[in-house]
Design a protein around this motif. Sequence first.
Motif, PDB file in Angstrom:
ATOM      1  N   ASN A 143       0.633  -1.266  -0.173  1.00  0.00           N
ATOM      2  CA  ASN A 143      -0.102   0.026   0.090  1.00  0.00           C
ATOM      3  C   ASN A 143       0.813   1.234  -0.156  1.00  0.00           C
ATOM      4  O   ASN A 143       0.556   2.292  -0.824  1.00  0.00           O
ATOM      5  N   VAL A 144       1.864   1.283   0.769  1.00  0.00           N
ATOM      6  CA  VAL A 144       2.706   2.644   1.044  1.00  0.00           C
ATOM      7  C   VAL A 144       3.593   2.723  -0.338  1.00  0.00           C
ATOM      8  O   VAL A 144       3.754   3.868  -0.703  1.00  0.00           O
ATOM      9  N   ALA A 145       4.038   1.544  -0.958  1.00  0.00           N
ATOM     10  CA  ALA A 145       4.676   1.623  -2.267  1.00  0.00           C
ATOM     11  C   ALA A 145       3.561   2.403  -3.087  1.00  0.00           C
ATOM     12  O   ALA A 145       4.058   3.459  -3.858  1.00  0.00           O
ATOM     13  N   ALA A 146       2.492   2.220  -3.282  1.00  0.00           N
ATOM     14  CA  ALA A 146       1.521   2.775  -4.191  1.00  0.00           C
ATOM     15  C   ALA A 146       1.098   3.839  -3.947  1.00  0.00           C
ATOM     16  O   ALA A 146       1.170   5.101  -5.012  1.00  0.00           O
ATOM     17  N   VAL A 147       0.966   4.390  -2.924  1.00  0.00           N
ATOM     18  CA  VAL A 147       0.629   5.667  -2.393  1.00  0.00           C
ATOM     19  C   VAL A 147       1.707   6.968  -2.525  1.00  0.00           C
ATOM     20  O   VAL A 147       1.665   7.875  -3.107  1.00  0.00           O
ATOM     21  N   THR A 148       3.104   6.375  -1.983  1.00  0.00           N
ATOM     22  CA  THR A 148       3.981   7.256  -2.358  1.00  0.00           C
ATOM     23  C   THR A 148       4.527   7.507  -3.578  1.00  0.00           C
ATOM     24  O   THR A 148       5.029   8.389  -4.049  1.00  0.00           O
ATOM     25  N   ALA A 149       4.399   6.365  -4.823  1.00  0.00           N
ATOM     26  CA  ALA A 149       4.665   6.679  -5.958  1.00  0.00           C
ATOM     27  C   ALA A 149       3.400   7.734  -6.577  1.00  0.00           C
ATOM     28  O   ALA A 149       3.983   8.646  -7.279  1.00  0.00           O
ATOM     29  N   HIS A 150       2.216   7.561  -6.201  1.00  0.00           N
ATOM     30  CA  HIS A 150       1.360   8.520  -6.654  1.00  0.00           C
ATOM     31  C   HIS A 150       1.632   9.920  -6.181  1.00  0.00           C
ATOM     32  O   HIS A 150       1.622  11.049  -6.910  1.00  0.00           O
ATOM     33  N   LEU A 151       2.103  10.148  -4.671  1.00  0.00           N
ATOM     34  CA  LEU A 151       2.276  11.374  -4.322  1.00  0.00           C
ATOM     35  C   LEU A 151       3.534  12.077  -5.082  1.00  0.00           C
ATOM     36  O   LEU A 151       3.349  13.448  -5.357  1.00  0.00           O
ATOM     37  N   ALA A 152       4.645  11.222  -5.363  1.00  0.00           N
ATOM     38  CA  ALA A 152       5.740  11.673  -5.972  1.00  0.00           C
ATOM     39  C   ALA A 152       5.586  12.368  -7.268  1.00  0.00           C
ATOM     40  O   ALA A 152       5.782  13.233  -7.765  1.00  0.00           O
ATOM     41  N   GLY A 153       4.586  11.662  -8.216  1.00  0.00           N
ATOM     42  CA  GLY A 153       3.778  11.970  -9.428  1.00  0.00           C
ATOM     43  C   GLY A 153       3.238  13.266  -9.374  1.00  0.00           C
ATOM     44  O   GLY A 153       3.339  14.136 -10.105  1.00  0.00           O
ATOM     45  N   ARG A 154       2.181  13.100  -8.569  1.00  0.00           N
ATOM     46  CA  ARG A 154       1.314  14.561  -8.209  1.00  0.00           C
ATOM     47  C   ARG A 154       2.180  15.703  -7.954  1.00  0.00           C
ATOM     48  O   ARG A 154       1.951  16.873  -8.607  1.00  0.00           O
ATOM     49  N   ARG A 155       3.297  15.684  -7.029  1.00  0.00           N
ATOM     50  CA  ARG A 155       4.099  16.705  -6.539  1.00  0.00           C
ATOM     51  C   ARG A 155       4.923  17.100  -7.628  1.00  0.00           C
ATOM     52  O   ARG A 155       4.984  18.432  -8.117  1.00  0.00           O
ATOM     53  N   GLN A 156       5.325  16.514  -8.491  1.00  0.00           N
ATOM     54  CA  GLN A 156       6.138  16.862  -9.600  1.00  0.00           C
ATOM     55  C   GLN A 156       5.176  17.607 -10.816  1.00  0.00           C
ATOM     56  O   GLN A 156       5.888  18.499 -11.439  1.00  0.00           O
ATOM     57  N   GLN A 157       3.810  17.147 -11.024  1.00  0.00           N
ATOM     58  CA  GLN A 157       3.257  17.654 -11.911  1.00  0.00           C
ATOM     59  C   GLN A 157       2.642  19.145 -11.298  1.00  0.00           C
ATOM     60  O   GLN A 157       2.702  20.140 -12.140  1.00  0.00           O
ATOM     61  N   SER A 158       2.663  19.210 -10.011  1.00  0.00           N
ATOM     62  CA  SER A 158       2.076  20.506  -9.461  1.00  0.00           C
ATOM     63  C   SER A 158       3.135  21.383  -9.069  1.00  0.00           C
ATOM     64  O   SER A 158       2.969  22.669  -8.780  1.00  0.00           O
ATOM     65  N   GLY A 159       4.438  20.950  -8.959  1.00  0.00           N
ATOM     66  CA  GLY A 159       5.334  21.843  -8.754  1.00  0.00           C
ATOM     67  C   GLY A 159       5.677  22.318  -7.142  1.00  0.00           C
ATOM     68  O   GLY A 159       6.282  23.269  -6.957  1.00  0.00           O
ATOM     69  N   GLY A 160       5.038  21.626  -6.464  1.00  0.00           N
ATOM     70  CA  GLY A 160       5.180  21.586  -4.947  1.00  0.00           C
ATOM     71  C   GLY A 160       6.659  21.530  -4.587  1.00  0.00           C
ATOM     72  O   GLY A 160       7.304  20.813  -5.037  1.00  0.00           O
ATOM     73  N   GLU A 204       6.975  19.820  -1.806  1.00  0.00           N
ATOM     74  CA  GLU A 204       6.818  18.560  -0.651  1.00  0.00           C
ATOM     75  C   GLU A 204       8.101  17.579  -1.218  1.00  0.00           C
ATOM     76  O   GLU A 204       8.579  17.557  -2.159  1.00  0.00           O
ATOM     77  N   ARG A 205       8.270  16.939   0.051  1.00  0.00           N
ATOM     78  CA  ARG A 205       9.329  15.747   0.062  1.00  0.00           C
ATOM     79  C   ARG A 205       8.973  14.598   0.359  1.00  0.00           C
ATOM     80  O   ARG A 205       9.622  14.119   1.440  1.00  0.00           O
ATOM     81  N   PHE A 206       7.794  14.009  -0.170  1.00  0.00           N
ATOM     82  CA  PHE A 206       7.215  12.746   0.591  1.00  0.00           C
ATOM     83  C   PHE A 206       8.302  11.578   0.278  1.00  0.00           C
ATOM     84  O   PHE A 206       8.685  11.489  -1.002  1.00  0.00           O
ATOM     85  N   PRO A 207       8.596  10.871   1.264  1.00  0.00           N
ATOM     86  CA  PRO A 207       9.754   9.828   1.051  1.00  0.00           C
ATOM     87  C   PRO A 207       8.895   8.436   0.372  1.00  0.00           C
ATOM     88  O   PRO A 207       7.800   8.229   0.578  1.00  0.00           O
ATOM     89  N   ARG A 208       9.605   8.088  -0.450  1.00  0.00           N
ATOM     90  CA  ARG A 208       9.249   6.976  -1.337  1.00  0.00           C
ATOM     91  C   ARG A 208       9.793   5.565  -0.744  1.00  0.00           C
ATOM     92  O   ARG A 208      10.827   5.532   0.031  1.00  0.00           O
ATOM     93  N   LEU A 209       9.052   4.556  -0.835  1.00  0.00           N
ATOM     94  CA  LEU A 209       9.432   3.243  -0.521  1.00  0.00           C
ATOM     95  C   LEU A 209      10.420   2.724  -1.414  1.00  0.00           C
ATOM     96  O   LEU A 209      10.506   2.987  -2.468  1.00  0.00           O
ATOM     97  N   VAL A 210      11.421   2.429  -0.806  1.00  0.00           N
ATOM     98  CA  VAL A 210      12.685   1.582  -1.618  1.00  0.00           C
ATOM     99  C   VAL A 210      12.315   0.363  -1.878  1.00  0.00           C
ATOM    100  O   VAL A 210      12.404  -0.387  -0.744  1.00  0.00           O
ATOM    101  N   PRO A 211      12.448  -0.263  -3.139  1.00  0.00           N
ATOM    102  CA  PRO A 211      11.979  -1.701  -3.187  1.00  0.00           C
ATOM    103  C   PRO A 211      13.461  -2.480  -2.923  1.00  0.00           C
ATOM    104  O   PRO A 211      14.507  -2.003  -3.003  1.00  0.00           O
ATOM    105  N   ALA A 212      13.191  -3.903  -2.651  1.00  0.00           N
ATOM    106  CA  ALA A 212      14.276  -4.725  -2.332  1.00  0.00           C
ATOM    107  C   ALA A 212      14.804  -5.144  -3.547  1.00  0.00           C
ATOM    108  O   ALA A 212      14.340  -4.755  -4.702  1.00  0.00           O
TER     109      ALA A 212
END
Length: 366
Positions: A68-85, A87-95
């Motif tokens: 769940n966290v992997a999906a949410v953090t990926a979406h937040l990163a994409g939206r932040r990039q689009q909006s130019g905000g 924010e620095r939401f940390p993303r989940l690092v895959p194994a």
Amino acid sequence: MTPSLIDRGRRVVCASFLSPTARPPEIEPLGAGRINDTFLVSSSGHVPLVLQRINGDVFPDPVCIAENVAAVTAHLAGRRQQSGGDERFPRLVPARDGKSCAIDHDGAVWRVIEYVSGAVSYPLVTSADQAFEVGRMLGRFHLLLDDFDSGVLRPPLPGFHDLPAYCRGLEQTLAEPRRSASGAARDCCLQVEQRLVDADALVRAHQRGELVQRLIHGDPKCDNVLFDRSTLRAVALIDLDTVSPGLVLWDLGDCLRSVCNPAGERPPDRRPGKFHLDLCRAVLTGYRAGGADLSAAERSLLFQGLRLLTFELGVRFLTDYLAGDRYFKVEEPEDNLDRARVQFDLLAQIEHQQAGIEALVADIWP
């Protein structure tokens, strides 16, 4: 945290997340979370990382939490990039195998998240400016997730924020408690009994169609907000394990409960906390400045959201105390009872200030 747990974490991060040629990292406890075990991972030639062991006694499906966290953090990163905000939401690092987590030989689930450098969290809010920033970040979080497909998420905690269910759980625990109810615990039980009549107020409003579900954080207390050390602006909302569809008033109520009581959930001198209207105004003003909005029904029930979320946490602390401290971490035997007493004291203050809180809401959303 025991050295053996740190050693387990080091073995997991070396075996599953870092390069096979990386030197063994330094690992030290990070933060004071009550649920998961959290560590800072430092290794030469590698950016710092956050390692967490997800608490399988709390979350029925820890792997689902990581996904769940992997999906949410990926979406937040994409939206932040689009909006130019900013924010620095940390993303989940895959194994290294591409999965969102790793499982050790004891069956514990571990995950790694980006470390946000130059940022700090505060256990308590000390100014209206900080309160504004917490509210703004929560509003921004809700805005950035307004187009997220919540159907991809699995329920992290079935029954989370179901106050009537928590009250029934307390009743069941009282029937077979692991701890006998002291005078203070019995007083807390009386506080619960006096408020059972409308414990389902938000549930009924949702059933009537007055309140709709959105994607919420689930635990937006002040120490889950990261602030930039230089600008003092809020840059991230962390601890996303409980992100799920729910009522936005659950988030706002929990945020106000946490931020507007600067004494915290367990004041060192055990004196009652105090609900500050000036901090309440700052949080709600910040929330609207973050771009989020409330429906007419949500505005009219915001006071109930604050009141019932405070009530809910008091019930949960009390139940956990009587059940033998199975959910919230404790250092002393009476910790959860003390936390429950603080919440019920705070609840009485909130109820006494109903008119002032509702006037604030009407002023901010005229």
